[in-house]
Structures are given as C-alpha cells and as structure tokens.
Design a protein around this motif. Structure first.
Motif, PDB file in Angstrom:
ATOM      1  N   LEU A  78       4.173   0.281   9.994  1.00  0.00           N
ATOM      2  CA  LEU A  78       3.580   0.625  11.281  1.00  0.00           C
ATOM      3  C   LEU A  78       2.395  -0.297  11.495  1.00  0.00           C
ATOM      4  CD1 LEU A  78       3.556   4.522  10.947  1.00  0.00           C
ATOM      5  CD2 LEU A  78       5.306   3.080  12.015  1.00  0.00           C
ATOM      6  N   CYS A  79       2.215  -0.736  12.715  1.00  0.00           N
ATOM      7  CA  CYS A  79       1.125  -1.668  13.024  1.00  0.00           C
ATOM      8  C   CYS A  79       0.489  -1.234  14.337  1.00  0.00           C
ATOM      9  CB  CYS A  79       1.681  -3.087  13.122  1.00  0.00           C
ATOM     10  SG  CYS A  79       0.462  -4.352  13.530  1.00  0.00           S
ATOM     11  N   GLU A  80      -0.820  -1.003  14.303  1.00  0.00           N
ATOM     12  CA  GLU A  80      -1.509  -0.590  15.517  1.00  0.00           C
ATOM     13  C   GLU A  80      -2.917  -1.149  15.536  1.00  0.00           C
ATOM     14  OE1 GLU A  80      -1.865   3.632  15.677  1.00  0.00           O
ATOM     15  OE2 GLU A  80      -2.849   3.793  13.728  1.00  0.00           O
ATOM     16  N   ALA A  81      -3.488  -1.214  16.711  1.00  0.00           N
ATOM     17  CA  ALA A  81      -4.857  -1.684  16.886  1.00  0.00           C
ATOM     18  C   ALA A  81      -5.588  -0.736  17.814  1.00  0.00           C
ATOM     19  CB  ALA A  81      -4.874  -3.095  17.448  1.00  0.00           C
ATOM     20  N   LEU A 110       2.318   0.790   5.284  1.00  0.00           N
ATOM     21  CA  LEU A 110       3.609   0.639   4.620  1.00  0.00           C
ATOM     22  C   LEU A 110       4.376   1.937   4.855  1.00  0.00           C
ATOM     23  CD1 LEU A 110       2.327  -0.870   1.243  1.00  0.00           C
ATOM     24  CD2 LEU A 110       2.841  -2.063   3.393  1.00  0.00           C
ATOM     25  N   ASN A 111       5.570   1.835   5.418  1.00  0.00           N
ATOM     26  CA  ASN A 111       6.206   3.034   5.955  1.00  0.00           C
ATOM     27  C   ASN A 111       7.630   3.237   5.435  1.00  0.00           C
ATOM     28  OD1 ASN A 111       6.157   5.351   7.631  1.00  0.00           O
ATOM     29  ND2 ASN A 111       7.291   4.257   9.221  1.00  0.00           N
ATOM     30  N   ARG A 112       7.741   3.359   4.126  1.00  0.00           N
ATOM     31  CA  ARG A 112       8.996   3.784   3.494  1.00  0.00           C
ATOM     32  C   ARG A 112       8.670   4.941   2.549  1.00  0.00           C
ATOM     33  NH1 ARG A 112      12.079  -0.150   0.247  1.00  0.00           N
ATOM     34  NH2 ARG A 112      13.953   0.896   1.042  1.00  0.00           N
ATOM     35  N   PRO A 113       8.112   6.013   3.062  1.00  0.00           N
ATOM     36  CA  PRO A 113       7.633   7.078   2.173  1.00  0.00           C
ATOM     37  C   PRO A 113       8.726   7.702   1.314  1.00  0.00           C
ATOM     38  CG  PRO A 113       7.663   7.823   4.461  1.00  0.00           C
ATOM     39  CD  PRO A 113       7.878   6.342   4.487  1.00  0.00           C
ATOM     40  N   ASP A 114       9.952   7.726   1.822  1.00  0.00           N
ATOM     41  CA  ASP A 114      11.047   8.304   1.026  1.00  0.00           C
ATOM     42  C   ASP A 114      11.366   7.456  -0.197  1.00  0.00           C
ATOM     43  OD1 ASP A 114      11.197  10.334   2.850  1.00  0.00           O
ATOM     44  OD2 ASP A 114      12.909   9.499   3.938  1.00  0.00           O
ATOM     45  N   GLN A 115      10.992   6.161  -0.132  1.00  0.00           N
ATOM     46  CA  GLN A 115      11.172   5.262  -1.274  1.00  0.00           C
ATOM     47  C   GLN A 115       9.826   4.919  -1.911  1.00  0.00           C
ATOM     48  OE1 GLN A 115      12.696   4.466   1.855  1.00  0.00           O
ATOM     49  NE2 GLN A 115      14.502   5.567   1.137  1.00  0.00           N
ATOM     50  N   ASN A 171      10.744  -3.951  -0.275  1.00  0.00           N
ATOM     51  CA  ASN A 171      12.006  -4.669  -0.226  1.00  0.00           C
ATOM     52  C   ASN A 171      11.834  -5.910   0.644  1.00  0.00           C
ATOM     53  OD1 ASN A 171      11.944  -3.628   2.370  1.00  0.00           O
ATOM     54  ND2 ASN A 171      13.805  -2.405   2.172  1.00  0.00           N
ATOM     55  N   LEU A 172      12.916  -6.652   0.821  1.00  0.00           N
ATOM     56  CA  LEU A 172      12.818  -7.889   1.592  1.00  0.00           C
ATOM     57  C   LEU A 172      12.341  -7.619   3.007  1.00  0.00           C
ATOM     58  CD1 LEU A 172      13.248 -10.892   2.076  1.00  0.00           C
ATOM     59  CD2 LEU A 172      15.687 -10.409   2.477  1.00  0.00           C
ATOM     60  N   GLN A 173      12.880  -6.593   3.658  1.00  0.00           N
ATOM     61  CA  GLN A 173      12.489  -6.309   5.036  1.00  0.00           C
ATOM     62  C   GLN A 173      11.013  -5.967   5.136  1.00  0.00           C
ATOM     63  OE1 GLN A 173      14.594  -6.719   7.776  1.00  0.00           O
ATOM     64  NE2 GLN A 173      12.583  -6.630   8.777  1.00  0.00           N
ATOM     65  N   MET A 174      10.498  -5.208   4.173  1.00  0.00           N
ATOM     66  CA  MET A 174       9.075  -4.880   4.214  1.00  0.00           C
ATOM     67  C   MET A 174       8.219  -6.129   4.014  1.00  0.00           C
ATOM     68  SD  MET A 174       6.746  -2.205   1.999  1.00  0.00           S
ATOM     69  CE  MET A 174       7.293  -0.694   2.801  1.00  0.00           C
ATOM     70  N   THR A 212       2.126   7.899  -2.038  1.00  0.00           N
ATOM     71  CA  THR A 212       2.033   6.671  -2.837  1.00  0.00           C
ATOM     72  C   THR A 212       1.677   5.493  -1.945  1.00  0.00           C
ATOM     73  OG1 THR A 212       3.697   7.498  -4.381  1.00  0.00           O
ATOM     74  CG2 THR A 212       3.300   5.131  -4.401  1.00  0.00           C
ATOM     75  N   PHE A 213       0.731   4.665  -2.384  1.00  0.00           N
ATOM     76  CA  PHE A 213       0.413   3.447  -1.633  1.00  0.00           C
ATOM     77  C   PHE A 213       1.624   2.523  -1.633  1.00  0.00           C
ATOM     78  CE2 PHE A 213      -1.085  -0.928  -1.330  1.00  0.00           C
ATOM     79  CZ  PHE A 213      -1.916  -0.877  -0.223  1.00  0.00           C
TER      80      PHE A 213
END
Length: 254
Positions: A9-12, A21-26, A31-34, A62-63
C-alpha cells in the motif's frame, strides 16, 4: 496521493508518505512482485513533491518474514538470481532515496525484511520487534554489506553464521535501531519524530542525508569537501536566511 499496488500500500498525507508491506497472510514475505512493487512505490513517493518523509511499515503482526521460500519451488537458478537482483534494486531505492526513510518495526523482522529496514535511514520500533538473518541456514547468502556497516564485522558474522534471533534491547544496544518503546507508544513516537523532521528545511535534510552517506563511504577530507558543496547549495537557496530570521524572531524554523 494514494495508490495501491498488488503487494504494498502506498499513500501520501500531510507531507508523509507511507509504504506498507501488504501480504499479511504470508507474514509479508518478500516475493518478486513485492520487490517490484516496493521499488515502484519508493520511486513514486520520491517523485511526489508534497512528500517530505517516508515511512515503511508491515501489515499484520510481522514486519516481514524474509524471502518467500514458496515461490522458489521449481524455478531455475537464473530466475532466482534475477529475483535477488529485483530485491537489491528495491533496497537500493530506499537507501538512495533523497528523502528521509524511517522503518517502523512492530514485530519480527527477518532476512529480506532486515534488508528493507536497514536500507531506511533509521528504525523506530516497539519492544516486540526482533531480528533474524536466516540466509545461511537456508542455503543462501545475504545482508553481508549493510549489517556489518551498522553492527561491526564480528557481530554481523555471528548473526549471519548462526541465524539466531536478536531481541529488541540487544538490537538497540548494538545500534541496529534508534529507539525502542512500548507497543502502545510506538505510533506516538513515530508521530513525534516525523513532526520534528517536518519542522526542518527539506533541502537541508536531504543534503545532510547525502553528506552522511557519502562521508561514511569516503575519507574525512572528501566528506568535508562534499559538506562544503552542500553548504554552498543552502546558501544559494537562501534557507539559511529564513532559518536565521525565524530564530531571531523566536519562531519555529518553518
């Protein structure tokens, strides 16, 4: 500004850019996409003239749990090498961003997460944070450059050879983090620190960051010469006049 990538997620808002970083389930495993999304998000905030400070966070408890080992099943060595290069590009985008970048640690920081956090200018964290560098025990190599520059060669070797967990207090003591607070006080500490940075002149902050980074990679005389160039830039811009006038008037710097 507000944008959403596939994995971050990116906001200003009000001068502060936030990348989450927004894959909380993992557990926010990289990964490559992140890696691609993180690089793009940093560049987007770097180009946004309204953004003065960038925060890097993790969704969920988790960070970042390190590299996503599941995506490695069935891949070639060439694919994995290119995946690592994409991660390196994301780390470098953070480290060499001219704007101050602060990692906000609230839970475990592992492997690639450590690289993301230490690529930031400094880390603010809660007492629940921990660090672990498991690359060697997973048959890989990583964090051999940033970590020893922060904690020293001997400790970096121990952490990388063993993959042991380093708790918050030890991480603070060895200089891996700047500040540790109770979990309930973390957001207030972040807000306080960001508020003080926003009071400073943006050009001066960016030049100070660059001078420190260049100076740490060169000898003292070279660093001093670079600082003189930065001073000349501030003189040309006129920030020093505004800063002096505010001081004389007893007003905030900006």
């Amino acid at each position: 500004m507000g944008s959403q990538f596939e994995t971050v997620l990116c906001e200003a808002l009000d001068g502060v850019g936030t990348i989450t970083l927004n894959r909380p389930d993992q557990r926010n495993a990289l990964n490559l996409q992140m890696a691609l999304d993180l690089h793009a998000a940093v560049k987007a905030l770097e180009a946004d003239g309204s953004v003065r400070v960038i925060l890097v966070r993790g969704a969920g408890p988790t960070f970042c749990a390190g590299a996503d080992m599941k995506e490695r099943a069935g891949v070639t060595e060439e694919w994995l090498r290119n995946r690592r290069l994409a991660a390196f590009a994301a780390y470098d985008a953070i480290q060499y961003c001219p704007k101050p970048c602060i990692a906000v640690g609230h839970g475990p920081i592992i492997g690639s997460g450590c690289e993301i956090a230490t690529a930031c200018d400094f880390i603010l964290a809660s007492s629940r944070v921990s660090f672990r560098y498991p690359e060697a025990v997973r048959g890989s190599v990583g964090a051999t450059q940033r970590l020893p520059r922060i904690v020293g060669k001997a400790l970096a070797k121990e952490l990388l050879f063993t993959g042991r967990v380093m708790g918050a207090e030890e991480a603070l003591r060895v200089g891996l983090m700047n500040r540790v607070v109770a979990p309930e006080d973390l957001e207030a500490a972040v807000k306080e620190t960001v508020g003080m940075i926003l009071q400073a002149f943006p050009l001066s902050v960016q030049l100070a960051k660059r001078c420190i980074d260049v100076g740490m990679e060169s000898d003292l005389r070279t660093g001093q010469a670079y600082e003189m160039l930065a001073i000349d830039r501030c003189l040309a811009d006129g920030e020093w006049r505004r800063g002096a006038a505010a001081f004389t008037a007893g007003k905030p710097p900006r």
